[in-house]
Design a protein around this motif. Structure first.
Motif, PDB file in Angstrom:
ATOM      1  N   ASP A 428     -12.812   0.162 -21.885  1.00  7.93           N
ATOM      2  CA  ASP A 428     -11.918   0.929 -22.749  1.00  7.93           C
ATOM      3  C   ASP A 428     -12.300   2.409 -22.822  1.00  7.93           C
ATOM      4  OD1 ASP A 428     -14.285   0.643 -24.136  1.00  7.93           O
ATOM      5  OD2 ASP A 428     -13.383  -0.117 -25.989  1.00  7.93           O
ATOM      6  N   ALA A 429     -12.946   2.934 -21.784  1.00  5.83           N
ATOM      7  CA  ALA A 429     -13.263   4.360 -21.747  1.00  5.83           C
ATOM      8  C   ALA A 429     -11.984   5.175 -21.910  1.00  5.83           C
ATOM      9  CB  ALA A 429     -13.948   4.712 -20.432  1.00  5.83           C
ATOM     10  N   PRO A 430     -12.032   6.282 -22.649  1.00  5.52           N
ATOM     11  CA  PRO A 430     -10.805   7.057 -22.897  1.00  5.52           C
ATOM     12  C   PRO A 430     -10.188   7.638 -21.636  1.00  5.52           C
ATOM     13  CG  PRO A 430     -12.754   8.207 -23.720  1.00  5.52           C
ATOM     14  CD  PRO A 430     -13.187   6.837 -23.368  1.00  5.52           C
ATOM     15  N   ASP A 431     -11.003   7.886 -20.596  1.00  7.28           N
ATOM     16  CA  ASP A 431     -10.486   8.391 -19.335  1.00  7.28           C
ATOM     17  C   ASP A 431     -10.637   7.312 -18.269  1.00  7.28           C
ATOM     18  OD1 ASP A 431      -9.779  10.972 -20.234  1.00  7.28           O
ATOM     19  OD2 ASP A 431     -11.881  11.566 -20.147  1.00  7.28           O
ATOM     20  N   LYS A 432      -9.542   6.989 -17.618  1.00  5.36           N
ATOM     21  CA  LYS A 432      -9.558   5.882 -16.661  1.00  5.36           C
ATOM     22  C   LYS A 432     -10.521   6.111 -15.503  1.00  5.36           C
ATOM     23  CE  LYS A 432      -4.894   4.095 -17.516  1.00  5.36           C
ATOM     24  NZ  LYS A 432      -3.568   3.842 -16.916  1.00  5.36           N
ATOM     25  N   ALA A 433     -10.777   7.377 -15.170  1.00  6.43           N
ATOM     26  CA  ALA A 433     -11.679   7.662 -14.050  1.00  6.43           C
ATOM     27  C   ALA A 433     -13.080   7.133 -14.311  1.00  6.43           C
ATOM     28  CB  ALA A 433     -11.734   9.164 -13.778  1.00  6.43           C
ATOM     29  N   GLN A 434     -13.461   7.007 -15.583  1.00  3.32           N
ATOM     30  CA  GLN A 434     -14.796   6.510 -15.922  1.00  3.32           C
ATOM     31  C   GLN A 434     -14.781   5.053 -16.394  1.00  3.32           C
ATOM     32  OE1 GLN A 434     -14.426   9.920 -17.907  1.00  3.32           O
ATOM     33  NE2 GLN A 434     -14.881  10.776 -15.899  1.00  3.32           N
ATOM     34  N   ALA A 435     -13.610   4.401 -16.405  1.00  7.91           N
ATOM     35  CA  ALA A 435     -13.508   3.068 -16.988  1.00  7.91           C
ATOM     36  C   ALA A 435     -13.865   1.976 -15.989  1.00  7.91           C
ATOM     37  CB  ALA A 435     -12.078   2.843 -17.516  1.00  7.91           C
ATOM     38  N   PHE A 436     -14.688   1.031 -16.435  1.00  3.19           N
ATOM     39  CA  PHE A 436     -15.040  -0.187 -15.694  1.00  3.19           C
ATOM     40  C   PHE A 436     -15.527   0.127 -14.285  1.00  3.19           C
ATOM     41  CE2 PHE A 436     -15.581  -4.441 -16.420  1.00  3.19           C
ATOM     42  CZ  PHE A 436     -14.985  -5.300 -15.508  1.00  3.19           C
ATOM     43  N   GLN A 437     -16.486   1.038 -14.204  1.00  2.00           N
ATOM     44  CA  GLN A 437     -17.058   1.453 -12.935  1.00  2.00           C
ATOM     45  C   GLN A 437     -18.465   0.878 -12.779  1.00  2.00           C
ATOM     46  OE1 GLN A 437     -15.292   3.472 -10.661  1.00  2.00           O
ATOM     47  NE2 GLN A 437     -13.636   3.056 -12.108  1.00  2.00           N
ATOM     48  N   LEU A 438     -18.749   0.334 -11.608  1.00  2.00           N
ATOM     49  CA  LEU A 438     -20.109  -0.058 -11.272  1.00  2.00           C
ATOM     50  C   LEU A 438     -20.836   1.191 -10.794  1.00  2.00           C
ATOM     51  CD1 LEU A 438     -22.378  -2.113 -10.677  1.00  2.00           C
ATOM     52  CD2 LEU A 438     -21.321  -2.477  -8.440  1.00  2.00           C
ATOM     53  N   ILE A 439     -21.886   1.587 -11.514  1.00  2.00           N
ATOM     54  CA  ILE A 439     -22.595   2.824 -11.202  1.00  2.00           C
ATOM     55  C   ILE A 439     -24.090   2.530 -11.041  1.00  2.00           C
ATOM     56  CG2 ILE A 439     -20.886   4.259 -12.380  1.00  2.00           C
ATOM     57  CD1 ILE A 439     -22.874   4.486 -14.734  1.00  2.00           C
ATOM     58  N   TRP A 440     -24.779   3.432 -10.337  1.00  2.00           N
ATOM     59  CA  TRP A 440     -26.177   3.224  -9.964  1.00  2.00           C
ATOM     60  C   TRP A 440     -27.013   4.450 -10.377  1.00  2.00           C
ATOM     61  CZ3 TRP A 440     -27.109  -1.210  -6.659  1.00  2.00           C
ATOM     62  CH2 TRP A 440     -25.942  -1.891  -6.279  1.00  2.00           C
TER      63      TRP A 440
END
Length: 533
Positions: A428-440
């Motif tokens: 539910d991140a306010p900006d879709k670019a950062q939403a539900f991302q697998l990050i390292w």
């Protein structure tokens, strides 16, 4: 200003779909176990009760939580890269060719319209502010005391700063000034988290070496190094340089004898928006302040009061995790580093204190037609958006045998106890670019005691004088390409990644000693792995 207002309005993203996680076989329960362990710690539970911080993720249903638990589980297979490991910044990862601009690319999954907003934010990030009064009317307000004229001048190419060398100045490293509480009232303010610590009564929270015409800078940072020889297990000699810090040419009298000096190198800007969207519960799941599992690692959160909302929240930015949001970080930098007032920090004279009367008598840059501060909301909107969308570069050579061998050693000697490899950001991140991302990011964003050699003696909120936030490692292998140097740690004392590892102490002492005990080929492989990030 009208143009800035138009571009600062964010539309809902039409593109940049969130990263889709594949379901691996055999769902792991390790992270759930870690969460239970953390919450059974009486110290941590006591800290979380008044904060209202969620200790479970409300943004995921049971199915998604199982997928996240599985995909973020530490690997045990070092024969090949993990799925999606190339894209260490999720769908926003930059795939552009490696260059000096590798840290200055926009997130790959923002929209065309948002690319325009990013470019406007970049222009403001690079803008040189000037002293008041000025004919520009939209760029004046500098200082009167300051460390630099532009954000980019400290965050060189959006990357890492460097310690002063000869006559190169200190614009990308500065000294924090602070003291502990000295009476019951001050101790109460710290306990209530109204303040993180207390400034020097004359020079404020940081030393500012520069000043507008007609005013003297506060003083000069002096760094003296002493070389220390370290012999590794295979008799390899490594020279470490131990810095000591002092201030010369003080313009307004002596420092308070209780004031401590803490050098702070400017960190890279990449991936900040993704870090901001890691669920607090996932960071808190790694906290173990009482070391109940007896592994020697007792990371703890820095619970701070959000300067924007006034609520207690999780600090995750800054060398001591003292700041909760990117916007607050930007406002603090405008006020402290450049002397520019914002709605969040309406300090028209920056860091000038009551003891610096001539500074307070200088004109400021407030323009009535633009609002009551020098950098009005549209400026903050754009700079914040820019800072949230600087892309993490893609991994390099991740399938090379020596990189895979180095990754295996990184896990085996215990580096991942603090440098947590991966997270999945909030759905539910306010900006879709950062939403539900697998990050390292390779960080747990918690505070760890790093031992006496790295201690600065300066407490910041819950962080003691020997505790530091685990810094993210993504992009670390491009430091020399982007910034032309290889200075690491909070004060740049390490001149190579090998030196940086060898400075680790405290909770990281065992991992450091295992690195020192490894043979040259193993150490080189671990460095190759770090250089691939």
């Amino acid at each position: 200003m009208r143009r800035l207002l138009e571009f600062s309005r964010r539309s809902r993203r039409a593109g940049g779909s969130p990263f889709r996680l594949n379901r691996p076989a055999g769902l792991a329960r390790r992270r759930c176990a870690i969460l239970v362990l953390a919450l059974t710690s009486s110290a941590l539970a006591g800290e979380l009760q008044p904060t209202g911080l969620a200790t479970t993720r409300s943004d995921l249903n049971a199915k998604d939580q199982a997928r996240v638990t599985a995909v973020t589980r530490p690997t045990t297979d070092f024969s090949k890269p993990e799925p999606f490991e190339l894209m260490q910044g999720g769908a926003g990862t930059s795939r552009k060719d490696v260059s000096r601009d590798s840290f200055s690319q926009s997130s790959a999954n923002i929209t065309f319209e948002e690319e325009g907003t990013f470019k406007l934010g970049n222009a403001l990030f690079r803008k040189n502010w000037v002293s008041s009064p000025s004919s520009t009317q939209a760029s004046d307000g500098l200082g009167p005391l300051f460390n630099e004229r532009a954000c980019q001048n400290c965050h060189l190419k959006d990357g890492r700063g460097r310690p002063p060398q000869g006559d190169t100045g200190t614009t990308s490293m500065f000294l924090r000034l602070a003291r502990d509480a000295s009476n019951a009232e001050e101790k109460s303010a710290l306990a209530d988290r109204e303040l993180l610590n207390f400034p020097d009564p004359v020079y404020g929270t940081q030393l500012q070496e520069l000043a507008v015409p007609g005013l003297r800078g506060e003083g000069r940072m002096r760094v003296d190094y002493q070389e220390r020889q370290v012999t590794l297990a295979d008799r390899t000699m490594v020279s470490l340089r131990k810095p000591s810090y002092s201030v010369t040419d003080l313009a307004y009298g002596p420092l308070d004898p209780r004031t401590t000096l803490s050098p702070r190198l400017t960190p890279p800007m990449i991936g900040l928006g993704l870090i901001e969207q890691i669920a607090p519960a996932d960071i808190l799941a790694h906290a173990d302040p009482e070391d109940r599992d007896n592994d020697g690692i007792s990371g703890k959160p820095n619970i701070v009061r959000d300067g924007l909302s006034g609520e207690l929240t999780l600090g995750r930015f800054g060398w001591k995790a003292q700041t909760a949001s990117i916007r607050q970080q930007a406002a603090d930098a405008f006020a402290g580093d450049i002397g520019i007032s914002t709605p969040e920090e309406p300090k028209h004279w920056g860091e000038c204190t009551a003891a610096e009367a001539k500074c307070l008598a200088m004109p400021n840059g407030v323009q009535a037609r633009l609002g009551p501060v020098e950098a009005p909301p549209p400026v903050m909107d754009l700079v914040t958006f820019y800072s949230q969308n600087l892309a993490v570069p893609a991994r390099r050579d991740l399938a090379a045998p020596d990189v895979l061998a180095g990754k295996k050693l990184f896990y085996e000697i215990g580096c991942v106890s603090c440098h947590t490899p991966k997270f999945v950001t909030r759905r539910d991140a306010p900006d879709k670019a950062q939403a539900f991302q697998l990050i390292w990011p390779y960080s747990d964003f918690l505070l760890h005691d790093m031992g006496p050699d790295l201690a600065d003696g300066q407490a910041v909120g819950d962080a003691t004088g020997s505790e530091w936030r685990t810094p993210p490692l993504w992009g670390i292998g491009l430091t020399e390409t982007v910034n032309g140097n290889s200075f690491f740690l909070h004060d740049g004392r390490a001149r190579s990644l090998t030196e940086a590892v060898l400075w680790h102490g405290g909770e990281a002492q065992k991992a450091r000693d295992r690195f020192a005990a490894a043979n040259a080929a193993e150490r080189d492989a671990l460095v190759k792995f770090l250089e691939s990030l």
